[in-house]
Design a protein around this motif. Structure first.
Motif, PDB file in Angstrom:
ATOM      1  N   ASP A   1      -3.914  -1.458  -5.702  1.00 48.89           N
ATOM      2  CA  ASP A   1      -3.277  -1.996  -4.491  1.00 48.89           C
ATOM      3  C   ASP A   1      -4.070  -3.243  -4.087  1.00 48.89           C
TER       4      ASP A   1
ATOM      5  N   SER B   1       0.838  -1.215   0.000  1.00 45.62           N
ATOM      6  CA  SER B   1       0.000   0.000   0.000  1.00 45.62           C
ATOM      7  C   SER B   1       0.867   1.257   0.000  1.00 45.62           C
TER       8      SER B   1
ATOM      9  N   ASP C   1      -7.981  -4.118  -1.623  1.00 45.88           N
ATOM     10  CA  ASP C   1      -7.865  -4.852  -0.361  1.00 45.88           C
ATOM     11  C   ASP C   1      -9.155  -4.640   0.427  1.00 45.88           C
TER      12      ASP C   1
ATOM     13  N   CYS D   1      -7.341   0.632   3.159  1.00 47.67           N
ATOM     14  CA  CYS D   1      -6.375   1.477   3.876  1.00 47.67           C
ATOM     15  C   CYS D   1      -5.641   2.450   2.979  1.00 47.67           C
TER      16      CYS D   1
END
Ligand code: ATP
Ligand code: MG
Length: 258
Positions: free
Chosen positions: A130, A16, A40, A44
Motif C-alpha cells: 500500500d 489502503s 505510506d 494506517c
C-alpha cells in the motif's frame, strides 16, 4: 519468488481500503501467507487490518544510517531489527515503513533497507504494498516495482484523466511492472468501466474492474473497525472477487514456498 501487488493512486481514493481487502482475499484464496507492506509514512494499514504497528522500519532506518556512517555492514543486525518490526498474525504479516527520523540523507540507508526488505519479502508467496499518494516511493525502486501495479481512482472523468497522467508519469520515471491495471472505486454506475477503457485506450493499462460506493466502508472507517471484519457478502467485497481473479491471472505464485 513472491508475487507482488502494488497499489498506487492520488490521495484518498481508497488505496489502503483496497490493499486491506486484497490481503484478506489473497489469504482466503490460498495465496498466503501474505506480507502486507504499509509503504505510506502515515501508517494506517494496520488499523484497517485490525492490528497495531508499534514499531516501524523508520527507526531501523536510523540504525542503517549509523551503520553506513561507520562503514560496517551489519546486515544480520538489520535483519533482526526488521524482524522485530514485523507484526505476525494468522492471516497475514505486516511491516510498516513509517518515516525516517531526523534530517540528513538516507539514500544509502534506504538502499541497505531495500535489500533487507527484499530478503524478507522473498519468504512470502504473496506481497501487497500500500503506497502513499503519488509515485514518490515507487520511483525510489530500481527494479520492477511489482507483478501487478494498480492505479486506484474515483470513476469520474477527471479522476480517470488524473490516473492516466499518473501512469504516464510512471513511464517517464522508468517505473515498470509485469502488468498495470486501473481500479475504479466508489462507482455509482457501470458506464464508468467503458469511460475508463476509453481514457486508457492505446496503453497497456487494463481496466480491472469497479468497486461500488458503499456506506458501510465509511461507517467502519469512522468507527475504527477493521476491513477484515467486513461481512463477506458486502457488495464491495463481492465485486472485489472478480477484480482479484483478474489480478492474479498469470500469477507466478508457488503456494507454500516460504
Ligand atoms: N467503495 C467505497 N465506498 C465508500 N467509501 C469508501 C470506499 N472506498 C473507500 N472508502 C472510504 O474512503 C476513505 C479513504 O479511503 P482510503 O483511506 O482507503 O484511501 P487512500 O487512498 O488510502 O487515502 P490516502 O491517500 O490518505 O492514503 C475512507 O474513509 C474509506 O472508508
Ligand atoms: Mg492510504
Amino acid at each position: 519468488m513472491s508475487w507482488t501487488l502494488a497499489i498506487t493512486g492520488k490521495g484518498g481514493v481508497g488505496k489502503s481500503t483496497l490493499a486491506a481487502m486484497a490481503v484478506r482475499w489473497l489469504g482466503e484464496h490460498g495465496r498466503g501467507p501474505v506480507l502486507a507492506v504499509d509503504a505510506d509514512p502515515n501508517t494506517c494499514l494496520d488499523a484497517l487490518l485490525g492490528v497495531k504497528a508499534h514499531h516501524t522500519v523508520g527507526s531501523v532506518r536510523e540504525d542503517a544510517k549509523k551503520i553506513a556512517q561507520g562503514g560496517i555492514g551489519k546486515q544480520e543486525l538489520l535483519d533482526l531489527k526488521i524482524q522485530e518490526s514485523l507484526i505476525e498474525s494468522d492471516q497475514f504479516d505486516l511491516i510498516a515503513m513509517g518515516r525516517s527520523e531526523g534530517p540528513g540523507c538516507y539514500c544509502y540507508a534506504n538502499n541497505v533497507l531495500r535489500g533487507v526488505l527484499g530478503r524478507l519479502a522473498e519468504r512470502y508467496p504473496t506481497v501487497v504494498i500500500d503506497n502513499e499518494a503519488g509515485l514518490e516511493n515507487l520511483s525510489r525502486r530500481t527494479v520492477q516495482v511489482a507483478d501487478v501495479l494498480v492505479f486506484v481512482t474515483d470513476p469520474s472523468f477527471r479522476g480517470l484523466t488524473t490516473a492516466r497522467r499518473l501512469y504516464e508519469l510512471a513511464l517517464e520515471m522508468g517505473i515498470t511492472a509485469g502488468r498495470m491495471g486501473v481500479v475504479l472505486n466508489r462507482a455509482r454506475d457501470t458506464e464508468c468501466v467503458d469511460r475508463a477503457r476509453a481514457v486508457f485506450a492505446g496503453t497497456p493499462v487494463e481496466v480491472l474492474g469497479a468497486l461500488p460506493e458503499n456506506s458501510e466502508l465509511g461507517q467502519r472507517d469512522e468507527a475504527g473497525d477493521p476491513i477484515l471484519g467486513l461481512p463477506a457478502n458486502n457488495p464491495v467485497y463481492v465485486a472485489l472477487n472478480e477484480l482479484m481473479k483478474r489480478c492474479v491471472e498469470s500469477a507466478k505464485v508457488t503456494v507454500g514456498a516460504v
